[in-house]
Design a protein around this motif. Structure first.
Motif, short mmCIF file in Angstrom:
data_model
loop_
_atom_site.label_atom_id
_atom_site.label_comp_id
_atom_site.label_asym_id
_atom_site.label_seq_id
_atom_site.Cartn_x
_atom_site.Cartn_y
_atom_site.Cartn_z
N GLN A 108 -4.45 5.87 33.92
CA GLN A 108 -4.89 6.57 32.55
C GLN A 108 -4.45 6.11 31.34
O GLN A 108 -5.25 6.16 30.28
N HIS A 109 -3.12 5.69 31.05
CA HIS A 109 -2.71 5.51 29.78
C HIS A 109 -2.29 3.90 29.47
O HIS A 109 -2.14 3.59 28.30
N TYR A 110 -2.24 2.98 30.67
CA TYR A 110 -1.93 1.77 30.17
C TYR A 110 -2.75 0.65 30.97
O TYR A 110 -2.83 -0.35 30.35
N ALA A 111 -3.36 0.81 32.10
CA ALA A 111 -3.94 -0.28 32.71
C ALA A 111 -5.00 -1.03 31.99
O ALA A 111 -5.00 -2.07 32.13
N PHE A 112 -5.86 -0.19 30.99
CA PHE A 112 -6.87 -0.96 30.48
C PHE A 112 -6.74 -0.74 28.98
O PHE A 112 -7.59 -1.17 28.09
N SER A 113 -5.27 -0.31 28.29
CA SER A 113 -5.49 -0.15 27.01
C SER A 113 -4.15 -0.60 26.31
O SER A 113 -4.05 -0.88 25.11
N ARG A 114 -3.02 -0.64 26.96
CA ARG A 114 -1.69 -1.23 26.26
C ARG A 114 -0.82 -1.45 27.49
O ARG A 114 -0.76 -1.24 28.41
N PRO A 115 0.20 -2.47 26.84
CA PRO A 115 1.23 -2.88 27.58
C PRO A 115 2.12 -1.64 27.86
O PRO A 115 2.38 -0.88 27.29
N VAL A 116 3.11 -1.77 28.98
CA VAL A 116 4.22 -0.75 29.20
C VAL A 116 5.09 -1.84 30.28
O VAL A 116 4.92 -2.79 30.91
N ILE A 117 6.34 -1.38 29.88
CA ILE A 117 7.78 -1.90 30.61
C ILE A 117 7.92 -0.99 31.73
O ILE A 117 8.33 0.38 31.43
N LEU A 118 7.97 -1.38 33.01
CA LEU A 118 8.25 -0.57 34.26
C LEU A 118 9.74 -0.75 34.69
O LEU A 118 10.17 -1.85 34.80
N GLN A 119 10.38 0.44 34.88
CA GLN A 119 11.77 0.22 35.28
C GLN A 119 11.95 1.00 36.71
O GLN A 119 11.47 1.96 37.15
N GLY A 120 12.78 0.19 37.81
CA GLY A 120 13.27 1.10 38.85
C GLY A 120 12.21 1.40 40.02
O GLY A 120 12.48 2.16 40.74
N LEU A 121 10.78 0.78 39.84
CA LEU A 121 9.95 0.99 40.81
C LEU A 121 9.98 0.31 42.05
O LEU A 121 9.43 0.76 43.08
N THR A 122 10.65 -0.95 42.17
CA THR A 122 10.88 -1.81 43.08
C THR A 122 12.33 -2.16 43.27
O THR A 122 13.13 -2.05 42.26
N ASP A 123 12.75 -2.33 44.42
CA ASP A 123 14.24 -3.11 44.59
C ASP A 123 14.16 -4.49 45.07
O ASP A 123 13.86 -4.80 46.17
N ASN A 124 14.41 -5.36 44.11
CA ASN A 124 14.34 -6.74 44.42
C ASN A 124 15.69 -7.23 44.38
O ASN A 124 15.97 -8.62 44.16
N SER A 125 16.89 -6.77 44.75
CA SER A 125 17.98 -7.19 44.75
C SER A 125 18.08 -8.39 45.58
O SER A 125 18.97 -9.31 45.53
N ARG A 126 17.67 -8.40 46.99
CA ARG A 126 17.52 -9.33 47.91
C ARG A 126 17.06 -10.61 47.26
O ARG A 126 17.38 -11.67 47.54
N PHE A 127 15.81 -10.31 46.74
CA PHE A 127 14.98 -11.62 46.24
C PHE A 127 16.05 -12.21 44.96
O PHE A 127 16.11 -13.32 44.68
N ARG A 128 16.63 -11.35 44.04
CA ARG A 128 17.33 -11.85 43.15
C ARG A 128 18.62 -12.82 43.66
O ARG A 128 18.90 -13.67 42.90
N ALA A 129 19.22 -12.08 44.59
CA ALA A 129 20.27 -12.89 45.12
C ALA A 129 19.91 -14.51 45.46
O ALA A 129 20.40 -15.30 45.31
N LEU A 130 18.54 -14.50 46.31
CA LEU A 130 18.14 -15.73 46.71
C LEU A 130 17.64 -16.64 45.39
O LEU A 130 17.57 -17.82 45.77
N CYS A 131 17.37 -16.09 44.39
CA CYS A 131 17.08 -17.07 43.11
C CYS A 131 18.40 -17.26 42.46
O CYS A 131 18.13 -17.96 41.28
N SER A 132 19.66 -17.25 42.98
CA SER A 132 20.62 -17.77 42.37
C SER A 132 20.36 -19.39 42.33
O SER A 132 19.65 -19.77 43.23
N ARG A 133 21.24 -19.92 41.25
CA ARG A 133 21.16 -21.36 40.98
C ARG A 133 21.52 -22.19 42.39
O ARG A 133 20.95 -23.00 42.75
N GLU A 134 22.54 -21.58 42.92
CA GLU A 134 23.15 -22.58 44.04
C GLU A 134 22.24 -22.25 45.19
O GLU A 134 22.02 -23.25 45.88
N ARG A 135 21.70 -20.90 45.55
CA ARG A 135 20.80 -20.79 46.58
C ARG A 135 19.61 -21.41 46.67
O ARG A 135 18.99 -21.97 47.43
N LEU A 136 18.93 -21.51 45.29
CA LEU A 136 17.70 -22.14 45.09
C LEU A 136 17.67 -23.65 45.18
O LEU A 136 16.94 -24.09 45.78
N LEU A 137 18.70 -24.18 44.84
CA LEU A 137 18.95 -25.54 44.96
C LEU A 137 19.07 -26.08 46.36
O LEU A 137 19.03 -27.03 46.87
#
Length: 277
Positions: free
Chosen positions: A71-100
């Motif tokens: 209703q308020h954002y999808a077709f009209s303006r940007p928005v910053i979303l917080q806390g809707l998903t937990d990507n802590s596992r993905f974040r850990a896998l994206c460290s420099r050491e692990r990606l290399l």
């Protein structure tokens, strides 16, 4: 000698020092992975801190429902979303050491940092990190600046992407496509537009500049965002300035269809976009 006396066996002290040093090194590495993932530039030539905007003009929402999003954002303006998903596992896998360790030998396709990104260069991920992932030279043109964003080999990187949880919102009739990237401080893409999507920062910070479709920004397609910020931005009257905000690690920015946007990585940044095609 009393039982439990304080004399140390010969050779034990160097061994103890080695153990202490090793534990301290592991602790430092753990703190780096928890904080910046080991990505922040610490070598010579590190830039002065790139600054955030004085005031964020994009609303932040931590409790957004899907109906409110549509209703308020999808077709009209940007928005910053917080806390809707937990990507802590993905974040850990994206460290420099692990990606290399996982993808150092993998070939990645680099794009030029200009509006149209015509030129592509393929090279091993390790080589990109070692030799090209450095702070942006303010005098370099966009077509002379290469960085890793999009053009991912989804089969080769599937073991990483399977751990990513995209934002839970979609638009009717669209499919999703990921675009993963890592770029140095001061890098970014100048103004361009495309369909709607989400962009999440995994490590670092990314400053966004946005205009609605009917308001074409003043920019040169082969000048970097950093050059635009230094040369054009200060000359803009208030009514000509963009919406802007810095997206922090763990936050997701949604941009509607055909909105002009430019990005500037304030730190070495790891990020992933979910495009709605």
């Amino acid at each position: 000698m009393p039982r439990g006396g304080g004399l140390m066996a010969p050779g034990a002290r160097p061994l103890l020092l080695l153990v202490v040093w090793t534990l301290a090194a592991l602790a430092r590495r753990g703190l780096a992975e928890a904080g910046d993932g080991g990505w922040q530039w610490r070598g010579p030539g590190a830039p002065a801190a790139l600054t955030e905007e004085q005031s964020c003009a994009v609303e932040r929402r931590a409790d957004l429902s899907y109906s409110e999003f549509v209703q308020h954002y999808a077709f009209s303006r940007p928005v910053i979303l917080q806390g809707l998903t937990d990507n802590s596992r993905f974040r850990a896998l994206c460290s420099r050491e692990r990606l290399l360790a996982s993808f150092g030998d993998s070939m990645v396709r680099l794009s030029t940092a200009n509006t149209y990104s015509y030129r592509k260069v393929d090279l091993p991920f390790q080589e990109y990190v070692d030799h090209l992932l450095h702070p942006q030279d303010p005098t370099s043109l966009g077509n002379d600046t290469l960085y890793f964003f999009g053009d991912n080999n989804f089969s080769e990187w599937a073991s990483l992407f399977q751990h990513y949880s995209p934002p839970p919102f979609s638009l009717l009739g669209t499919t999703t496509a990921y675009s993963f990237g890592i770029a140095g401080a001061g890098s970014g893409v100048p103004f361009h537009w495309h369909g709607p999507g989400f962009s999440e920062v995994i490590y670092g910070r990314k400053r966004w500049f946005l205009y609605p479709p009917e308001k074409t920004p003043e920019f040169h397609p082969n000048k970097t965002t950093l050059a635009w910020l230094q040369d054009i931005y200060p000359t803009l009257v208030p009514s000509a300035k963009p919406l802007e905000c810095t997206v922090q690690a763990g936050e997701v920015l949604y941009f509607p269809d055909r909105w002009w946007h430019a990005t500037l990585n304030l730190d070495t940044s790891v990020f992933i976009s979910t495009f709605l095609n």
